[in-house]
Design a protein around this motif. Structure first.
Motif, mmCIF file in Angstrom:
data_model
loop_
_atom_site.group_PDB
_atom_site.id
_atom_site.type_symbol
_atom_site.label_atom_id
_atom_site.label_comp_id
_atom_site.label_asym_id
_atom_site.label_seq_id
_atom_site.Cartn_x
_atom_site.Cartn_y
_atom_site.Cartn_z
ATOM 1 N N LEU A 442 0.744 -0.994 -0.027
ATOM 2 C CA LEU A 442 -0.241 0.118 -0.271
ATOM 3 C C LEU A 442 0.829 1.778 0.163
ATOM 4 O O LEU A 442 1.042 2.159 -0.401
ATOM 5 C CB LEU A 442 -0.865 0.163 1.457
ATOM 6 N N ALA A 443 2.421 1.518 0.423
ATOM 7 C CA ALA A 443 2.500 2.676 0.785
ATOM 8 C C ALA A 443 3.316 2.763 -0.853
ATOM 9 O O ALA A 443 3.728 3.515 -1.058
ATOM 10 C CB ALA A 443 4.177 2.026 1.766
ATOM 11 N N GLU A 444 3.831 1.196 -1.063
ATOM 12 C CA GLU A 444 4.687 1.357 -2.552
ATOM 13 C C GLU A 444 3.821 1.676 -3.840
ATOM 14 O O GLU A 444 3.329 3.337 -4.394
ATOM 15 C CB GLU A 444 5.359 0.125 -3.076
ATOM 16 N N ILE A 445 2.610 2.071 -3.590
ATOM 17 C CA ILE A 445 1.708 2.112 -4.535
ATOM 18 C C ILE A 445 1.205 4.146 -3.802
ATOM 19 O O ILE A 445 1.078 4.549 -5.061
ATOM 20 C CB ILE A 445 0.085 1.534 -4.181
ATOM 21 N N GLY A 446 0.760 4.071 -3.112
ATOM 22 C CA GLY A 446 0.683 5.726 -2.526
ATOM 23 C C GLY A 446 2.022 6.530 -3.254
ATOM 24 O O GLY A 446 1.805 7.477 -3.536
ATOM 25 N N GLN A 447 3.025 5.770 -3.195
ATOM 26 C CA GLN A 447 4.052 6.560 -3.761
ATOM 27 C C GLN A 447 4.531 6.517 -5.319
ATOM 28 O O GLN A 447 4.378 7.427 -5.762
ATOM 29 C CB GLN A 447 5.337 5.726 -3.140
ATOM 30 N N THR A 448 3.449 6.090 -5.693
ATOM 31 C CA THR A 448 3.581 6.018 -7.306
ATOM 32 C C THR A 448 2.399 6.922 -7.671
ATOM 33 O O THR A 448 2.640 6.991 -8.713
ATOM 34 C CB THR A 448 3.756 4.390 -7.903
ATOM 35 N N ILE A 449 1.024 6.706 -7.297
ATOM 36 C CA ILE A 449 0.673 7.476 -7.298
ATOM 37 C C ILE A 449 0.982 8.943 -6.654
ATOM 38 O O ILE A 449 0.633 9.980 -7.637
ATOM 39 C CB ILE A 449 -1.097 6.953 -6.348
ATOM 40 N N GLU A 450 1.607 9.192 -5.934
ATOM 41 C CA GLU A 450 1.802 10.590 -5.907
ATOM 42 C C GLU A 450 2.818 10.735 -6.740
ATOM 43 O O GLU A 450 2.535 12.458 -6.989
ATOM 44 C CB GLU A 450 2.853 11.037 -4.801
ATOM 45 N N LYS A 451 4.013 10.134 -7.154
ATOM 46 C CA LYS A 451 4.596 10.207 -8.909
ATOM 47 C C LYS A 451 3.832 10.569 -10.090
ATOM 48 O O LYS A 451 4.043 11.732 -10.473
ATOM 49 C CB LYS A 451 5.907 9.319 -8.577
ATOM 50 N N LEU A 452 3.085 9.906 -9.821
ATOM 51 C CA LEU A 452 2.197 10.182 -11.398
ATOM 52 C C LEU A 452 1.286 11.129 -10.965
ATOM 53 O O LEU A 452 1.468 11.731 -12.223
ATOM 54 C CB LEU A 452 1.439 8.380 -11.043
ATOM 55 N N ARG A 453 0.791 11.563 -9.746
ATOM 56 C CA ARG A 453 -0.179 13.186 -9.649
ATOM 57 C C ARG A 453 1.096 14.576 -10.360
ATOM 58 O O ARG A 453 0.758 15.147 -10.770
ATOM 59 C CB ARG A 453 -0.044 13.117 -8.826
ATOM 60 N N GLN A 454 2.209 13.952 -9.727
ATOM 61 C CA GLN A 454 3.571 15.348 -10.058
ATOM 62 C C GLN A 454 3.201 15.297 -11.516
ATOM 63 O O GLN A 454 3.625 15.965 -12.338
ATOM 64 C CB GLN A 454 4.513 14.834 -8.771
ATOM 65 N N GLU A 455 3.211 14.042 -12.080
ATOM 66 C CA GLU A 455 4.009 13.866 -13.423
ATOM 67 C C GLU A 455 2.615 14.495 -14.249
ATOM 68 O O GLU A 455 2.510 15.229 -15.530
ATOM 69 C CB GLU A 455 4.284 12.588 -14.302
ATOM 70 N N SER A 456 1.542 14.305 -13.863
ATOM 71 C CA SER A 456 0.541 14.887 -14.598
ATOM 72 C C SER A 456 0.249 16.107 -14.539
ATOM 73 O O SER A 456 0.192 17.178 -15.502
ATOM 74 C CB SER A 456 -0.696 14.185 -13.903
ATOM 75 N N GLN A 457 0.337 16.800 -12.914
ATOM 76 C CA GLN A 457 0.376 18.090 -12.748
ATOM 77 C C GLN A 457 2.151 19.190 -13.973
ATOM 78 O O GLN A 457 1.705 20.198 -14.360
ATOM 79 C CB GLN A 457 0.934 18.177 -11.489
ATOM 80 N N LYS A 458 2.762 18.170 -13.847
ATOM 81 C CA LYS A 458 3.764 19.103 -14.482
ATOM 82 C C LYS A 458 3.384 19.153 -16.132
ATOM 83 O O LYS A 458 3.591 19.959 -16.889
ATOM 84 C CB LYS A 458 5.131 17.800 -15.670
ATOM 85 N N PHE A 459 2.821 17.551 -17.089
ATOM 86 C CA PHE A 459 2.035 17.875 -17.996
ATOM 87 C C PHE A 459 0.983 19.336 -18.457
ATOM 88 O O PHE A 459 0.764 19.136 -19.708
ATOM 89 C CB PHE A 459 2.407 16.409 -18.388
ATOM 90 N N GLU A 460 0.560 19.158 -17.118
ATOM 91 C CA GLU A 460 -0.845 19.880 -17.458
ATOM 92 C C GLU A 460 0.039 21.356 -17.346
ATOM 93 O O GLU A 460 -1.213 22.241 -18.121
ATOM 94 C CB GLU A 460 -1.641 19.750 -15.919
ATOM 95 N N ALA A 461 0.985 21.670 -16.774
ATOM 96 C CA ALA A 461 1.144 23.039 -17.176
ATOM 97 C C ALA A 461 1.382 22.942 -18.278
ATOM 98 O O ALA A 461 1.683 23.895 -18.803
ATOM 99 C CB ALA A 461 2.626 23.623 -15.993
ATOM 100 N N TRP A 462 2.113 22.348 -18.669
ATOM 101 C CA TRP A 462 2.707 22.557 -19.635
ATOM 102 C C TRP A 462 1.581 22.363 -21.243
ATOM 103 O O TRP A 462 2.118 23.419 -22.167
ATOM 104 C CB TRP A 462 4.345 21.690 -20.508
ATOM 105 N N LEU A 463 1.098 21.718 -21.051
ATOM 106 C CA LEU A 463 -0.693 21.764 -21.160
ATOM 107 C C LEU A 463 -1.208 23.436 -21.310
ATOM 108 O O LEU A 463 -1.674 23.702 -22.545
ATOM 109 C CB LEU A 463 -1.652 21.036 -21.268
ATOM 110 N N ALA A 464 -1.014 23.764 -19.911
ATOM 111 C CA ALA A 464 -1.861 24.917 -20.447
ATOM 112 C C ALA A 464 -0.986 26.168 -21.023
ATOM 113 O O ALA A 464 -1.277 26.883 -21.260
ATOM 114 C CB ALA A 464 -1.904 25.703 -18.299
#
Length: 605
Positions: A442-464
């Motif tokens: 569960l901890a590993e999945i939480g870290q993975t989700i957090e990394k993916l969200r950061q990636e998503s925010q980064k690409f969303e910023a570029w998209l904006a």
């Protein structure tokens, strides 16, 4: 109509006919086998054909699947695969229902034919034996009659002869009587055998042979019926798969009807649309006024040995072409074996002035080249933010990347929810498992989700950022108008055009250095800043070179410099002396030593 009565004397011909019938069945069965082989081979070739034209797992084939015509073609290939399967069904049914059954029936036919004809031959041999016995009895009766007659004649002759004794006469009479008795016995035997033969012959031709021939007739009729049934099965096997084959053909027709021309046309637009607006009208260039230049304005680059414009100058409102490369010196003249051939290094040759319309044609027909993509042309990796793509394509790639990340987040979230439920079950029922065993995952999945969200925010910023940069129609028209005004002014005030080594249009030397600096800085604002070029090797100057043109650098003989961009075929190598001093030198004037890693990368590319 019976063979026994009509063909009672055609035993051998019936034997030949039945043998021909068996051979005919064998020939028909061989035909079925060949048809089966053809169906199997045809099905195999259809499958291979379908497999050959199936899309490969690469990005280009996946891109093609977006078009309705390509999807229809894939449907056609899949249906052809099913079509081949029906031919395999035909081959399998023919092999099992016709070929195998007929092969067994042929063996039974041969055995039954052999049995019947053996029975007929035995009956024929029996009647022939009776006939021989009758003939023997007849010949014996005939012989005894002749001998009795001769004995009687001898007796009569002896009895009439006066010189013959009475004893001789009596002896002749006794012999004649014996012969008559033997003839009488032979006659009785002959009559008996004849009656028996007639009885056997009647039974043979009216009972035995008809029965045997009837069995042979029944056998041949069954053979004929079996051939007809096999032909019906032959047609039924094909008829059973016709509905499925018809469905395959209907699906192909349906796929063809699903092709949407407008949708495919729109996909082409979405795939290659850059987001830029079309160029506006080119303004009139008035060359009727005489060109006036002062001595200080005649050569902007010669007054600045370092070849760099004043970076502190103000920006002009004019804008240059959207894909103009930074100035790169023209290719040097052919190098000689000694530096004395070119005392001051390669100089930029004087070129005839060309009209702006010619430059416009070159821009429209040549492939845009952006100077900030130089690292990509060296074989580097694609930027993470897809900055090498036009705005519209970049927006699509960023949106696609965001969608992929969101799918990954959803997948990880579903797995986390499942593990959470499992942990709750373990807490309520410890005998089913240890709740702490789920915690690391569960901890590993939480870290993975957090990394993916950061990636998503980064690409969303570029998209904006990209969506904010996409120009509107009015803004683009205004910018193009300013761009043409700036270029018209530059043409009217400049005696000499310049052209980059690859033939693409470059900015001209203007009367005012501030105009060039402002235009160049404003062009750079349209793209990301060029990445700092790293060292790819070193070089040693073999001859001195005075960098008098813009973008070149002065070197001395024996000097060692850092190579940051190798020769692209235009005769120039980009070098760096210090962090703030870099430029181009003729490749023929230096000896280049590239790093091994760079050589290996270039060889691999």
């Amino acid at each position: 109509m019976s063979w026994g009565t009509e063909l009672w004397d055609q035993f051998d011909n019936l034997d030949k006919h039945l043998q021909w019938g068996i051979e005919f069945v064998e020939r028909y069965n061989k035909f079925v086998k060949d048809r089966t082989d053809i169906e199997i081979s045809y099905a195999k070739q259809l499958r291979n054909l379908s497999k050959k034209y199936q899309s490969k797992k690469n990005s280009r084939e996946e891109e093609e699947q977006r078009f309705t015509s390509c999807r229809a073609f894939m449907t056609l290939l899949n249906e052809m695969n099913d079509y081949a399967g029906q031919h395999e069904v035909v081959a399998e049914n023919m092999s099992g229902m016709i070929f195998a059954e007929l092969a067994r029936y042929i063996q039974e036919l041969k055995q039954e034919k052999k049995m019947h004809f053996q029975e007929g031959r035995r009956a024929q041999q029996h009647i022939e034996s009776c006939w021989k016995q009758l003939e023997a009895s007849k010949r014996r009766f005939e012989r005894d009659c002749k001998e009795a007659e001769r004995a009687q004649q001898h007796f009569e002759k002896m009895d009439s002869d006066l010189n013959v004794t009475k004893a001789d006469v009596e002896k002749a009479r006794q012999q004649a009587h014996t012969r008559h008795q033997m003839a009488s016995d032979s006659k009785a035997e002959y009559c008996s055998i004849l009656q028996n033969f007639n009885k056997e012959q009647h039974e043979h031709y009216y009972t035995n042979i008809p029965n045997i021939f009837q069995k042979i007739q029944d056998l041949d009729e069954r053979r004929i019926v079996r051939i007809g049934d096999s032909m019906k099965t032959f047609s039924e096997v094909d008829r059973k798969v016709i509905p499925i084959i018809g469905k395959c053909l209907d699906e192909i027709t349906k796929a063809a009807d699903s092709i949407d021309v407008k949708q495919d046309t729109q996909l082409v637009i979405e795939s290659f649309k850059s987001g830029f607006e079309q160029p506006g009208d080119v303004e009139f260039e008035d060359f009727s006024q005489s060109m006036k230049r002062t001595v200080s304005e005649s050569s902007l680059s010669n007054n600045r040995p370092d070849g760099k414009p004043d970076s502190k100058s103000g920006k002009s409102k004019g804008k240059l072409w959207p894909f103009i490369k930074k100035n790169k010196p023209p290719p040097p003249p052919p190098s000689s074996t000694t530096p004395s051939a070119v005392p001051n290094g390669p100089q930029s040759p004087k070129q005839q002035k060309e009209p702006l319309s010619h430059r416009l044609n070159e821009f429209m027909t040549s492939k845009p080249k952006i100077h900030c993509f130089r690292s990509l042309k060296r074989g580097g990796s694609v930027p993470e933010d897809f900055s090498h793509l036009p705005p519209e394509q970049r927006r699509k790639k960023l949106q696609q990347k965001i969608d992929e990340i969101n799918k990954e987040i959803q997948k990880e979230s579903d797995e986390r929810d499942g593990l959470t439920k499992m942990k709750d079950v373990y807490v309520k029922n410890p005998q089913m498992g240890d709740p702490s065993s789920v915690a690391p995952r569960l901890a590993e999945i939480g870290q993975t989700i957090e990394k993916l969200r950061q990636e998503s925010q980064k690409f969303e910023a570029w998209l904006a950022e990209v969506e904010g940069r996409l120009p509107t129609k009015s803004d683009q028209t205004r910018r193009q108008s300013e761009m043409y005004e700036s270029q018209s002014s530059a043409v009217n005030n400049c005696p000499q055009d310049r052209e980059s080594p690859d033939g693409s249009y470059t900015e001209e030397q203007s009367q005012d250095p501030q105009l060039k600096v402002a235009a160049q800085n404003e062009f750079d604002d349209e793209f990301d800043d060029e990445e700092v070029l790293t060292s790819i090797g070193t070089c040693k100057a073999m001859y001195p070179f005075e960098g008098q043109n813009e973008g070149t650098i002065t070197i001395t003989e024996g000097e060692t410099l850092t190579v940051i961009e190798e020769d692209k075929g235009d005769g120039w190598t980009r070098v760096r002396r210090s962090e703030d001093e870099e430029g181009y030198v003729p490749t023929s004037y230096v000896e280049v030593y590239l790093d091994k890693s760079v050589k290996g990368a270039m060889t691999y590319i």
